[in-house]
Design a protein around this motif. Structure first.
Motif, short mmCIF file in Angstrom:
data_model
loop_
_atom_site.label_atom_id
_atom_site.label_comp_id
_atom_site.label_asym_id
_atom_site.label_seq_id
_atom_site.Cartn_x
_atom_site.Cartn_y
_atom_site.Cartn_z
N THR A 82 -2.01 15.13 2.45
CA THR A 82 -1.87 15.96 4.43
C THR A 82 -0.82 17.53 3.91
O THR A 82 -1.03 18.22 4.59
CB THR A 82 -1.32 14.86 4.87
OG1 THR A 82 -1.75 14.22 5.19
CG2 THR A 82 -0.41 16.16 6.57
N GLY A 83 0.27 17.20 3.26
CA GLY A 83 0.93 18.41 2.41
C GLY A 83 0.10 19.46 1.10
O GLY A 83 0.13 20.56 2.02
N ASN A 119 12.68 7.26 -1.44
CA ASN A 119 12.55 7.08 0.59
C ASN A 119 12.11 8.79 0.64
O ASN A 119 12.66 8.48 1.36
CB ASN A 119 13.92 6.11 0.62
CG ASN A 119 13.58 4.89 0.87
OD1 ASN A 119 12.36 4.31 0.85
ND2 ASN A 119 14.37 4.31 0.20
N VAL A 120 11.92 9.49 -0.54
CA VAL A 120 12.55 10.94 0.47
C VAL A 120 11.26 11.39 0.85
O VAL A 120 11.25 11.96 1.89
CB VAL A 120 12.87 11.68 -0.67
CG1 VAL A 120 12.48 12.90 -0.23
CG2 VAL A 120 14.16 11.47 -1.65
N ASP A 121 10.11 10.84 0.07
CA ASP A 121 9.03 10.80 1.18
C ASP A 121 8.63 10.52 2.62
O ASP A 121 8.01 11.34 2.65
CB ASP A 121 7.74 10.91 -0.40
CG ASP A 121 7.49 9.28 -0.37
OD1 ASP A 121 9.29 8.41 -0.14
OD2 ASP A 121 6.19 9.05 -0.42
N ALA A 122 9.19 9.41 2.21
CA ALA A 122 8.92 8.39 3.64
C ALA A 122 10.10 9.14 5.00
O ALA A 122 9.46 9.82 5.66
CB ALA A 122 9.77 6.88 3.22
N THR A 123 10.68 9.55 4.62
CA THR A 123 11.56 10.37 4.90
C THR A 123 10.95 12.07 5.97
O THR A 123 11.27 12.45 7.06
CB THR A 123 13.40 10.39 4.91
OG1 THR A 123 13.58 9.31 3.96
CG2 THR A 123 14.11 11.17 5.80
N GLY A 133 4.88 8.02 6.60
CA GLY A 133 6.81 7.95 6.72
C GLY A 133 7.17 6.37 6.82
O GLY A 133 7.48 5.87 6.39
N LEU A 134 6.18 5.60 8.20
CA LEU A 134 6.78 4.50 8.27
C LEU A 134 6.23 3.46 7.46
O LEU A 134 6.95 1.86 7.10
CB LEU A 134 6.54 3.83 9.56
CG LEU A 134 6.80 4.27 11.00
CD1 LEU A 134 6.15 4.76 11.50
CD2 LEU A 134 8.77 4.27 10.71
N TYR A 135 5.28 3.13 6.48
CA TYR A 135 4.73 2.16 5.87
C TYR A 135 5.22 2.69 3.95
O TYR A 135 5.01 1.87 3.55
CB TYR A 135 3.23 2.40 5.63
CG TYR A 135 3.19 1.45 7.09
CD1 TYR A 135 2.87 0.46 7.25
CD2 TYR A 135 2.74 1.75 8.69
CE1 TYR A 135 2.87 -0.65 7.74
CE2 TYR A 135 2.32 1.31 9.57
CZ TYR A 135 2.36 -0.31 9.26
OH TYR A 135 2.21 -1.37 10.32
N GLY A 136 6.16 3.82 3.79
CA GLY A 136 6.20 4.13 2.60
C GLY A 136 7.67 3.97 2.50
O GLY A 136 8.25 4.44 0.67
N ALA A 155 0.90 -1.36 -0.18
CA ALA A 155 -0.32 -0.18 0.00
C ALA A 155 0.51 1.59 0.18
O ALA A 155 0.44 2.11 0.27
CB ALA A 155 -0.95 0.08 1.39
N ARG A 156 1.99 0.85 -0.09
CA ARG A 156 3.21 2.71 -0.52
C ARG A 156 2.81 3.94 -1.26
O ARG A 156 2.70 4.31 -1.03
CB ARG A 156 4.59 1.86 -0.20
CG ARG A 156 5.09 1.36 -1.95
CD ARG A 156 6.26 1.20 -1.77
NE ARG A 156 6.67 1.19 -3.03
CZ ARG A 156 6.65 -0.35 -3.56
NH1 ARG A 156 6.29 -1.20 -2.51
NH2 ARG A 156 6.83 -1.03 -5.00
N PRO A 157 1.73 3.21 -2.53
CA PRO A 157 1.31 4.33 -3.02
C PRO A 157 0.46 4.94 -2.30
O PRO A 157 0.06 6.37 -2.52
CB PRO A 157 0.74 3.30 -4.29
CG PRO A 157 1.65 2.32 -4.43
CD PRO A 157 1.91 1.62 -3.23
N ILE A 158 -0.51 4.41 -1.24
CA ILE A 158 -1.84 4.80 -0.82
C ILE A 158 -0.74 6.23 0.29
O ILE A 158 -1.63 7.09 0.74
CB ILE A 158 -2.97 3.83 -0.16
CG1 ILE A 158 -3.21 2.72 -1.09
CG2 ILE A 158 -3.61 4.28 0.97
CD1 ILE A 158 -4.14 2.00 -0.97
N TYR A 159 -0.10 4.83 0.98
CA TYR A 159 0.72 6.18 1.88
C TYR A 159 1.23 7.49 1.50
O TYR A 159 1.14 8.54 2.15
CB TYR A 159 1.09 5.57 2.90
CG TYR A 159 1.07 4.41 3.45
CD1 TYR A 159 0.18 5.00 4.75
CD2 TYR A 159 0.99 3.28 3.29
CE1 TYR A 159 -0.30 3.80 5.34
CE2 TYR A 159 0.75 2.31 4.05
CZ TYR A 159 -0.34 2.67 5.05
OH TYR A 159 -1.15 1.27 6.20
#
Length: 151
Positions: free
Chosen positions: A21-22, A78-82, A130-133, A10-14
């Protein structure tokens, strides 16, 4: 860390949730800047924007954070996750700090209870995104699956 999901289905959803949110923060900030135009930067005048207390200072912070989150969602990987994870931490700390000084003269960002609740909710949403993306290699995915099965 092997316990955090890598290549979650589900990372595209996250990633989209982080971008939305942004978008919310940027929209809230723009409305706050419009509502507070001409006021002091850290005015404590109980101005309401979308049911939340906000002055020009918090509105500018919201616009900047919203644009950073949108850019991170566009860049991806991983930029978006961080960025989501650390922005979530920052919003949680900001919400707790403003909750501590809400009824004092140190409430420079003019937070209300509603603003604290929204800030902490958005922080939790961003930390989850961030944790699931996170995107990783096949070896990292395999290590995560192994750690998950051992629990």
């Amino acid at each position: 860390m092997a316990h955090f999901p890598v290549n979650h289905p589900a990372r595209p959803i996250y990633r989209a949730i982080g971008g939305l949110t942004g978008l919310y923060l940027a929209g809230f900030g723009v409305l706050g800047v419009i509502e507070n135009s001409g006021a002091e930067f850290f005015a404590q005048n109980d101005t309401q924007v979308l049911g939340q207390g906000a002055n020009l200072g918090y509105s500018v912070i919201s616009v900047i954070l919203g644009v950073i989150l949108l850019l991170a969602a566009v860049i991806g990987r991983n930029v978006d996750a961080t960025v989501n994870k650390f922005s979530g931490y920052a919003l949680m700390v900001l919400g707790l700090a403003e909750l501590a000084v809400m009824r004092t003269d140190a409430n420079y960002l003019d937070f209300s209870v509603a603003t604290v609740i929204v800030s902490m909710t958005l922080g939790l949403v961003l930390m989850t995104a961030g944790l699931y993306g996170k995107v990783g290699t096949d070896e990292e995915t395999h290590a995560w699956q192994e750690a998950r099965l051992l629990l």
